[in-house]
Design an enzyme around this catalytic site. Structure first.
Site, PDB file in Angstrom:
ATOM      1  N   ASN A   1      48.552  45.931  45.523  1.00 21.19           N
ATOM      2  CA  ASN A   1      48.415  45.406  44.160  1.00 21.19           C
ATOM      3  C   ASN A   1      49.160  46.221  43.118  1.00 21.19           C
ATOM      4  O   ASN A   1      49.417  45.739  42.027  1.00 21.19           O
ATOM      5  CB  ASN A   1      46.933  45.278  43.761  1.00 21.19           C
ATOM      6  CG  ASN A   1      46.121  46.504  44.077  1.00 21.19           C
ATOM      7  OD1 ASN A   1      46.115  46.982  45.203  1.00 21.19           O
ATOM      8  ND2 ASN A   1      45.435  47.029  43.084  1.00 21.19           N
TER       9      ASN A   1
ATOM     10  N   SER B   1      40.700  35.939  46.609  1.00 23.45           N
ATOM     11  CA  SER B   1      40.012  35.598  45.370  1.00 23.45           C
ATOM     12  C   SER B   1      40.796  34.513  44.621  1.00 23.45           C
ATOM     13  O   SER B   1      42.027  34.556  44.587  1.00 23.45           O
ATOM     14  CB  SER B   1      39.974  36.879  44.534  1.00 23.45           C
ATOM     15  OG  SER B   1      39.121  36.758  43.457  1.00 23.45           O
TER      16      SER B   1
ATOM     17  N   CYS C   1      41.983  47.345  37.771  1.00 20.09           N
ATOM     18  CA  CYS C   1      40.673  47.833  38.204  1.00 20.09           C
ATOM     19  C   CYS C   1      40.520  49.333  38.088  1.00 20.09           C
ATOM     20  O   CYS C   1      39.434  49.858  38.164  1.00 20.09           O
ATOM     21  CB  CYS C   1      40.420  47.445  39.656  1.00 20.09           C
ATOM     22  SG  CYS C   1      40.933  45.803  40.009  1.00 20.09           S
TER      23      CYS C   1
ATOM     24  N   THR D   1      22.735  30.349  45.631  1.00 17.08           N
ATOM     25  CA  THR D   1      23.168  28.984  45.304  1.00 17.08           C
ATOM     26  C   THR D   1      24.673  28.947  45.081  1.00 17.08           C
ATOM     27  O   THR D   1      25.218  29.801  44.371  1.00 17.08           O
ATOM     28  CB  THR D   1      22.427  28.497  44.032  1.00 17.08           C
ATOM     29  OG1 THR D   1      21.031  28.552  44.309  1.00 17.08           O
ATOM     30  CG2 THR D   1      22.829  27.073  43.667  1.00 17.08           C
TER      31      THR D   1
ATOM     32  N   HIS E   1      41.048  33.809  41.381  1.00 21.86           N
ATOM     33  CA  HIS E   1      41.646  34.025  40.051  1.00 21.86           C
ATOM     34  C   HIS E   1      43.041  34.638  40.096  1.00 21.86           C
ATOM     35  O   HIS E   1      43.687  34.774  39.065  1.00 21.86           O
ATOM     36  CB  HIS E   1      40.704  34.839  39.148  1.00 21.86           C
ATOM     37  CG  HIS E   1      40.576  36.287  39.455  1.00 21.86           C
ATOM     38  ND1 HIS E   1      41.239  37.245  38.737  1.00 21.86           N
ATOM     39  CD2 HIS E   1      39.853  36.955  40.381  1.00 21.86           C
ATOM     40  CE1 HIS E   1      40.907  38.443  39.202  1.00 21.86           C
ATOM     41  NE2 HIS E   1      40.071  38.289  40.201  1.00 21.86           N
TER      42      HIS E   1
ATOM     43  N   THR F   1      36.111  41.548  45.740  1.00 19.34           N
ATOM     44  CA  THR F   1      35.307  42.783  45.782  1.00 19.34           C
ATOM     45  C   THR F   1      34.102  42.562  46.693  1.00 19.34           C
ATOM     46  O   THR F   1      33.806  43.381  47.575  1.00 19.34           O
ATOM     47  CB  THR F   1      34.832  43.173  44.360  1.00 19.34           C
ATOM     48  OG1 THR F   1      35.990  43.434  43.571  1.00 19.34           O
ATOM     49  CG2 THR F   1      33.931  44.384  44.372  1.00 19.34           C
TER      50      THR F   1
HETATM   51  N1  PMP Z   1      41.692  43.511  46.328  1.00 21.86           N
HETATM   52  C1  PMP Z   1      42.860  43.525  45.669  1.00 21.86           C
HETATM   53  C2  PMP Z   1      44.112  43.902  46.399  1.00 21.86           C
HETATM   54  C3  PMP Z   1      42.912  43.184  44.319  1.00 21.86           C
HETATM   55  O1  PMP Z   1      44.081  43.196  43.668  1.00 21.86           O
HETATM   56  C4  PMP Z   1      41.712  42.813  43.658  1.00 21.86           C
HETATM   57  C5  PMP Z   1      41.709  42.428  42.193  1.00 21.86           C
HETATM   58  N2  PMP Z   1      42.369  43.317  41.372  1.00 21.86           N
HETATM   59  C6  PMP Z   1      40.513  42.818  44.407  1.00 21.86           C
HETATM   60  C7  PMP Z   1      40.553  43.168  45.730  1.00 21.86           C
HETATM   61  C8  PMP Z   1      39.207  42.452  43.766  1.00 21.86           C
HETATM   62  O2  PMP Z   1      39.170  41.087  43.531  1.00 21.86           O
HETATM   63  P1  PMP Z   1      38.057  40.414  42.614  1.00 21.86           P
HETATM   64  O3  PMP Z   1      38.546  40.548  41.221  1.00 21.86           O
HETATM   65  O4  PMP Z   1      38.041  38.994  43.068  1.00 21.86           O
HETATM   66  O5  PMP Z   1      36.771  41.087  42.875  1.00 21.86           O
END
Ligand code: PMP
Length: 375
Positions: A152, A201, A332, A244, A203, A71
């Site tokens: 996604n 990202s 999201c 940091t 995670h 994000t």
């Molecule tokens: N872009 C895409 C295509 C995602 O799937 C996601 C997470 N759902 C993000 C951006 C945002 O990632 P983050 O959770 O690291 O902010």
């Protein structure tokens, strides 16, 4: 309970956790401090992780900027390019099926006087390349094109090579949100000229939450590509991102990237097999009512998006929640009807029937067989 929502997030791998722990305990130094061992160790750990992430993406370590996640990376590129290059133009091109961190940032930029073109997509949410080419050759040439690599919600891959080379040919910056594909689709930026910026990202690949990268590629002649930073402050990350550094998270991302690269072929093979197995069980179970939103080819391995006609997705997911963790689409935007499904022409009923199943290489075949058959 089996976890089939790996596009929302993934479990931290044991090796990742093990590597992170010392940097939350005895190795707590600030990598921006100098000379004493704790600081130097932290700095070495960050640089090692930077190299590991760069190797997964196929870029130079000094092109990696650590952020808090995709994000932030998406915000950083869109706002940073818009601000820095506004004297060259105020037109930005993206698509109708981007992640909210791109779409909402674009909407914000519209309020600041930028013009944003949201490209149409086909039935599988892939952008219309002819439309892009027309814009690139028009008098209203954009300063930035930002297109998601792998969707996604329904998993389709855009033809990023063609888009990147078109942007390269017309000398327009290209950014791609690669959050969903890193570790699942081979990425080698050194062999894909034209991708100037990339977000991802940790995670999503069994790394920790709260850490991502923004890749800022050097200019063809070796200069750093300039953008306005999102955060101003102590000048960390070569002035691109003050704050940091989260050493433990960065170390975790590095190890997750190293594992993803080492196991790349095996992971893709396993995800593809698991996907086929899951699909065949679902088809035999729901033969009369099942339809697929995703395409069979050029997709993210392990992402399945189905519609069960007449089945309310929220109710279904709640009903099976003790056995299965599933999603209606994207974590999201679970409160709003999906803009992706709307953009590919699905109506509200289709949206309410949609369920996303996302696998991990850690998912076991027997788990899928035993649980899916029982629902
Ligand atoms: N872009 C895409 C295509 C995602 O799937 C996601 C997470 N759902 C993000 C951006 C945002 O990632 P983050 O959770 O690291 O902010």
């Amino acid at each position: 309970m089996i976890y089939l929502d790996n596009s929302a997030t993934t479990k931290v791998a044991p090796e990742v956790l093990e590597a992170m722990l010392p940097y939350l305990q005895e190795e707590y130094g600030n990598p921006s401090s100098k000379y004493y061992t704790l600081a130097e160790n932290a700095k070495k750990a960050v640089e090692n992780a930077r190299l590991q992430v760069a190797q997964l993406i196929g870029c130079e370590p000094d092109e990696i900027v650590f952020t808090s996640g995709a994000t932030e990376s998406n915000n950083m590129i869109l706002k940073g390019v818009a601000d820095f290059y506004s004297n060259k133009g105020k037109h930005i091109v993206t698509s109708k099926v981007e992640h909210p961190s791109v779409i909402e940032t674009c909407k914000f930029l519209e309020t600041k006087g930028f013009k944003v073109t949201y490209l149409d997509v086909d039935q599988y949410a892939r952008v219309n390349i002819n439309q892009l080419q027309q814009i690139l050759t028009s008098d209203d040439k954009p300063i930035l094109v930002s297109i998601i690599w792998g969707n996604n919600e329904i998993g389709s891959l855009n033809d990023i090579d063609t888009i990147a080379s078109l942007c390269n040919e017309y000398n327009v910056f290209f950014h791609t949100d690669a959050t969903q594909i890193i570790g699942k689709v081979r990425v080698n930026l050194n062999q894909t000229p034209g991708i100037q910026f990339l977000s991802c990202s940790a995670h999503k690949l069994h790394g920790p939450k709260g850490i991502g990268v923004c890749v800022i590629r050097k200019h063809k002649l070796g200069f750093k590509t300039k953008i306005t930073p999102l955060f101003h402050g102590g000048g960390q990350e070569k002035e691109y991102r003050s704050g940091t550094l989260a050493v433990h998270n960065i170390v975790g991302f590095g190890v997750a990237a190293k594992i993803a690269l080492a196991n790349f072929e095996d992971n893709v093979k396993k995800l593809t097999e698991l996907e086929k197995l899951t699909q065949s069980i679902l088809v035999s179970k729901f033969s009369d009512i099942i339809e697929f939103n995703h395409d069979d080819t050029n997709k993210i391995p392990g992402l399945i998006s189905i519609r069960l006609t007449g089945v309310n997705n929220e109710l279904f997911i709640r009903k099976v929640a003790d056995k299965l963790a599933l999603s209606t689409g994207s974590a999201c935007s679970s409160t709003k009807p999906s803009h992706v499904l709307s953009a590919i022409g699905k109506d509200l009923n289709d949206v309410r029937n949609t369920i996303r199943i996302t696998l991990s290489p850690d998912t076991e075949k027997y788990e899928i067989e035993s649980v899916l058959k029982k629902i």
